[in-house]
Design an enzyme around this catalytic site. Structure first.
Site, PDB file in Angstrom:
ATOM      1  N   GLY A   1      22.304  26.380   4.720  1.00  0.00           N
ATOM      2  CA  GLY A   1      23.143  26.350   3.514  1.00  0.00           C
ATOM      3  C   GLY A   1      23.197  27.820   3.011  1.00  0.00           C
ATOM      4  O   GLY A   1      23.131  28.816   3.599  1.00  0.00           O
ATOM      5  N   GLU A   2      23.179  27.761   1.449  1.00  0.00           N
ATOM      6  CA  GLU A   2      23.343  29.167   0.959  1.00  0.00           C
ATOM      7  C   GLU A   2      24.243  30.240   1.618  1.00  0.00           C
ATOM      8  O   GLU A   2      24.285  31.462   1.071  1.00  0.00           O
ATOM      9  CB  GLU A   2      22.012  29.796   0.605  1.00  0.00           C
ATOM     10  N   GLY A   3      25.641  29.571   2.006  1.00  0.00           N
ATOM     11  CA  GLY A   3      26.394  30.676   2.595  1.00  0.00           C
ATOM     12  C   GLY A   3      26.177  31.215   3.742  1.00  0.00           C
ATOM     13  O   GLY A   3      26.830  32.204   4.236  1.00  0.00           O
TER      14      GLY A   3
END
Length: 341
Positions: A306-308
């Site tokens: 996640g987190e881009g």
């Protein structure tokens, strides 16, 4: 639910009808230059398509990746009370502080690739309602959060990558997919942050309970978002819409970010034509979702952070594609003979 005649979602639906389409003249200009570059036609494969995609949605040729931006939206979820995650909700605030200190993986990716980075705190200390018991957000709160997401690109960018952070958000993403596409909850639920078998069973049970509770209200994609989603999903949907209106192409991150795109796609498939899938996540049934959305991921690295992070890595690839198109010599400039007729 608000009366359909005065639904807060009406403004979102009207906005979608005003979205610009691709700039075909810019695409043709890119194709013309591609034919003149010192390489066999089509030899760079999807890198050539990426440049056409950039030009189509930026509305210019050559396209640019001079101000790429990664936006991470952070939200918290009441459904974590059902034991659906391997980590406590305290991690949300701790990770936000880690982002601010530059200690997360996404910080290193953005620094190494020269990407702008912003994080948005979506009321982390006020979790959404537990979707197994009631709607996550009311319609007005959902629309307000989408509007907040639309402001994410206020500082300007020419390529937007969207990502998220929030304990429990793979559960809400799985619930959204189950609502949109049907099928057993087990198909859509993944291991998230690494839940054990018992945690996985709790996660499946939570998705099943949420679908059962809200079943009569899941025919409208936007109502599905408000009932089953999270603030980060709503904000990402808003950012996707704003980017389209401002001629900014979008790179989607993984399983949760794609849920925001899936909501918009369910309203009308063309709504996410300006989006590419940055990578194929190892979480849940991401490949199935991407196939339904007609998106081929740029990378497949087995990631589920996640987190881009996957989207940011894909931006590096897109930057290279744009640079090749812009700076590669033509046959005439390099004095290289062109292909015989």
């Amino acid at each position: 639910m608000t009366d359909a005649a005065t639904s807060p979602f009406d403004d979102i639906r009207r906005l979608i009808t005003t979205m610009p389409g691709p700039d075909e003249a810019a695409v043709e200009a890119v194709r013309l230059r591609e034919r003149q570059l010192t390489k066999p036609a089509g030899s760079l494969g999807r890198l050539e398509w990426l440049v056409e995609w950039l030009a189509a949605w930026q509305g210019k040729a050559p396209p640019t990746v001079d101000r790429p931006l990664v936006c991470v939206f952070a939200g918290s979820h009441g459904v974590t009370a059902k034991g659906v995650s391997a980590y406590p909700s305290d991690v949300n605030r701790q990770m936000l502080e880690n982002f601010a200190a530059g200690g997360a993986a996404i910080n290193q990716i953005c620094a190494s690739l020269g990407l702008g980075f912003k994080v948005f705190d979506l009321a982390l200390d006020m979790p959404t309602n537990d979707i197994t018991e009631r709607e996550a957000m009311d319609e007005r709160s959902c629309v307000a959060t989408m509007a907040f997401g639309m402001e994410a690109i206020a500082g300007g960018t020419d390529l937007l990558a969207i990502g998220e952070m929030g304990i429990g958000n793979t559960t809400v993403a799985a619930a959204i997919y189950a609502a949109l596409y049907g099928g057993p909850a087990e198909h859509w639920v993944g291991r998230g942050t690494g839940v054990d078998d018992e945690g996985f069973r709790r996660k499946v049970a939570a998705v099943e309970a949420a679908i059962a509770r809200h079943r009569e209200h899941l025919n409208d994609p936007l109502e599905t978002l408000s009932r089953l989603g999270g603030r980060e999903v709503a904000a990402m949907a808003g950012a996707i819409l704003a980017a389209r209106l401002q001629k900014i192409p979008v790179v989607l991150d993984g399983y949760v970010a794609t849920a925001a795109a899936a909501i918009l796609h369910a309203i009308h498939p063309s709504t996410i034509d300006h989006c590419v899938a940055g990578h194929l996540s190892a979480e849940g049934a991401h490949q199935d979702v991407l196939a339904r959305l007609g998106k081929i991921p740029l990378l497949a690295l087995g990631m589920r952070l996640g987190e881009g992070s996957g989207a940011a890595l894909a931006v590096g690839l897109i930057k290279s594609a744009a640079a090749i198109h812009r700076d590669m010599a033509t046959f005439a400039q390099a004095g290289v003979s062109e292909r015989l007729a």
